[in-house]
Design a protein around this motif. Structure first.
Motif, mmCIF file in Angstrom:
data_model
loop_
_atom_site.group_PDB
_atom_site.id
_atom_site.type_symbol
_atom_site.label_atom_id
_atom_site.label_comp_id
_atom_site.label_asym_id
_atom_site.label_seq_id
_atom_site.Cartn_x
_atom_site.Cartn_y
_atom_site.Cartn_z
ATOM 1 N N GLN A 43 0.813 -1.220 0.000
ATOM 2 C CA GLN A 43 0.000 0.000 0.000
ATOM 3 C C GLN A 43 0.845 1.267 0.000
ATOM 4 O O GLN A 43 0.391 2.314 -0.455
ATOM 5 C CB GLN A 43 -0.937 0.007 1.210
ATOM 6 N N ASN A 44 2.061 1.163 0.513
ATOM 7 C CA ASN A 44 2.922 2.338 0.604
ATOM 8 C C ASN A 44 4.363 1.963 0.244
ATOM 9 O O ASN A 44 5.254 2.032 1.094
ATOM 10 C CB ASN A 44 2.847 2.925 2.017
ATOM 11 N N PRO A 45 4.594 1.576 -1.004
ATOM 12 C CA PRO A 45 5.943 1.166 -1.400
ATOM 13 C C PRO A 45 6.881 2.358 -1.556
ATOM 14 O O PRO A 45 6.423 3.488 -1.748
ATOM 15 C CB PRO A 45 5.722 0.479 -2.750
ATOM 16 N N PRO A 46 8.177 2.113 -1.480
ATOM 17 C CA PRO A 46 9.134 3.192 -1.747
ATOM 18 C C PRO A 46 8.937 3.721 -3.166
ATOM 19 O O PRO A 46 8.516 2.992 -4.071
ATOM 20 C CB PRO A 46 10.495 2.501 -1.617
ATOM 21 N N GLN A 47 9.227 4.983 -3.350
ATOM 22 C CA GLN A 47 9.026 5.637 -4.648
ATOM 23 C C GLN A 47 9.709 4.877 -5.784
ATOM 24 O O GLN A 47 9.175 4.788 -6.887
ATOM 25 C CB GLN A 47 9.554 7.086 -4.580
ATOM 26 N N ARG A 48 10.891 4.315 -5.512
ATOM 27 C CA ARG A 48 11.671 3.631 -6.550
ATOM 28 C C ARG A 48 10.951 2.421 -7.145
ATOM 29 O O ARG A 48 11.242 2.035 -8.273
ATOM 30 C CB ARG A 48 13.012 3.171 -5.975
ATOM 31 N N VAL A 49 10.038 1.806 -6.408
ATOM 32 C CA VAL A 49 9.372 0.595 -6.911
ATOM 33 C C VAL A 49 7.862 0.762 -7.045
ATOM 34 O O VAL A 49 7.145 -0.205 -7.278
ATOM 35 C CB VAL A 49 9.695 -0.633 -6.020
ATOM 36 N N LYS A 50 7.393 1.981 -6.928
ATOM 37 C CA LYS A 50 5.954 2.236 -6.970
ATOM 38 C C LYS A 50 5.292 1.739 -8.263
ATOM 39 O O LYS A 50 4.244 1.105 -8.230
ATOM 40 C CB LYS A 50 5.686 3.723 -6.800
#
Length: 66
Positions: A43-50
């Motif tokens: 639900q809240n992944p790091p920006q790099r893997v969004k």
């Protein structure tokens, strides 16, 4: 889990090593990911893997986290 999400197991392992997904050791070298920790990551992944997370089949996610 990696197979259900159609990800390489080394990808998931890298995410664990980076601290993005919390685990607990079940025995020896095996790690267990609780569904609530997986749900929080998805639900809240790091920006790099969004974008990569957004591309995962939602039915597979539902299957794993309920």
């Amino acid at each position: 889990m990696a197979r259900v999400l159609q990800l390489n197991s080394s990808t998931v392992w890298n995410w664990i090593k980076k601290g993005w997904i919390r685990t607990s050791r079940s025995s020896g070298r095996y790690h267990q990911i609780r569904s609530k920790d997986l749900k929080q990551f998805l639900q809240n992944p790091p920006q790099r893997v969004k974008k990569r997370i957004a591309a995962i089949d939602q039915d597979a996610i539902e299957y794993l986290v309920g």
